[in-house]
Motif scaffolding. Structure first.
Motif: not given
Length: 347
Positions: A181-182, A216-217, A227, A229
């Motif tokens: 995620s980062d 991503l989620n 999420g 993102e």
């Protein structure tokens, strides 16, 4: 590259031997035993004639012929070449993961890359190595891709899995899942998308590529419920790349995208992390797909499998992926020449 290494513009492709105790030597021999392949390119195996001789006998491939050379300048066209990177006799233990396999895999890779950087060979195809066995004070990389990216003088590259019309790239590669995620940033996604689009154009000859981006989620975040993102990072990245008149769609929920075969509508798919892209790819294309490193000034491919110690030396390894990696390297070399792209254009 000098005329001594050229013959009627036939490419010279370097092959790293990988872990000598894995299936690398076996799939190399099986891929090259059909002499018809020599009409398309000249293969050079970076390793040891003693290792190839061992596996030729162990696999009952006595009809497999090759010429040993001490330098790439002595390459023989219309033959399989084995460039002796080392002369000493080393113990070969098929199926055993040990330091010897790791050490000599690195020696093979380093020599091949040195010739590649000096443009004495046109491409490199890497046989599998064990990432944990190659680590040393001189080699601290998670895998081939990261090492080759540094050697190319690039800040980034794209891990691109290729099989027929299915091409899947990843934003994050060999990192722990908890760090994904980062590492999924707008800048990173934009870079990977640009490398994918450029590669599709110059390496695969697709003038106006259509690219899909996965979320991503789960459910691509479900409008922020699962999420954020997608809204904060992925959508802005897509919008920025679209400004360059590129065809980019998404973010798509990964499960439905592959489940509904939506990838068939696109020339490339960008996944956010390793398993998100590689699990569906290998489900559909394992033993046939190829790992291509896009965004480098030189051409590098590899099979989409690992060392497979469990079956090493038994004659059971399927060479299809490795053979396809050789053919893809040859195709990309020729495509780049047709497009008249120079290495400097990629930087």
């Amino acid at each position: 590259m000098g005329e001594s290494s050229r013959k009627k513009n036939k490419p010279v492709i370097g092959i790293t031997i990988g872990d000598i105790n894995g299936i690398g030597p076996e799939v190399i021999i099986k891929s090259l035993e059909d002499n018809r392949i020599l009409k398309q390119f000249t293969p050079v195996i970076y390793g040891s004639g003693k290792v190839i001789s061992y596996y030729r006998k162990a696999l009952d491939k006595e009809s497999f012929n090759y010429q040993q050379i001490s330098s790439i300048d002595k390459v023989a066209h219309n033959k399989v070449n084995v460039l002796n990177v080392w002369d000493e006799t080393i113990e070969i233990n098929p199926g055993q993961a040990n330091e010897t396999g790791g050490k000599y895999a690195v020696l093979s890779l380093q020599k091949a890359v040195a010739d590649l950087k000096e443009e004495k060979i046109d491409a490199i195809v890497t046989a599998p190595l064990a990432k944990d066995l190659v680590q040393s004070d001189d080699f601290k990389f998670p895998g081939h891709t990261e090492y080759l990216t540094q050697e190319a003088g690039e800040s980034d590259s794209l891990m691109f899995l290729v099989h027929d019309a299915l091409r899947v790239g990843v934003v994050t590669g060999h990192i722990p899942l908890k760090d994904v995620s980062d590492k999924v940033t707008k800048e990173k996604i934009v870079t990977k998308l640009q490398k994918m689009i450029k590669s599709l154009q110059k390496d695969f000859g697709i003038k106006k590529p259509r690219v899909a981006v996965l979320g991503l989620n789960p459910h691509a975040g479900e409008n922020g419920l699962l999420g954020d993102e997608e809204e904060k990072v992925i959508v802005p990245a897509i919008d920025e790349v679209k400004k360059g008149h590129n065809i980019v769609a998404g973010p798509f929920p990964a499960d439905g995208f592959f489940g509904m075969r939506s990838y068939k509508q696109y020339d490339g798919v960008l996944a956010m992390y390793h398993d998100q892209g590689l699990i569906p790819f290998k489900t559909m294309a394992f033993e046939e797909g190829v790992n291509y490193t896009a965004g480098l000034p030189f051409v590098r491919t590899s099979p989409d499998h690992g060392t497979a110690f469990a079956i090493a030396g038994k004659g059971e390894a399927d060479e299809t992926s490795f053979r396809n990696a050789l053919y893809l390297a040859n195709d990309v070399i020729r495509q780049r020449k047709e497009n008249h792209f120079e290495s400097d254009d990629e930087k």
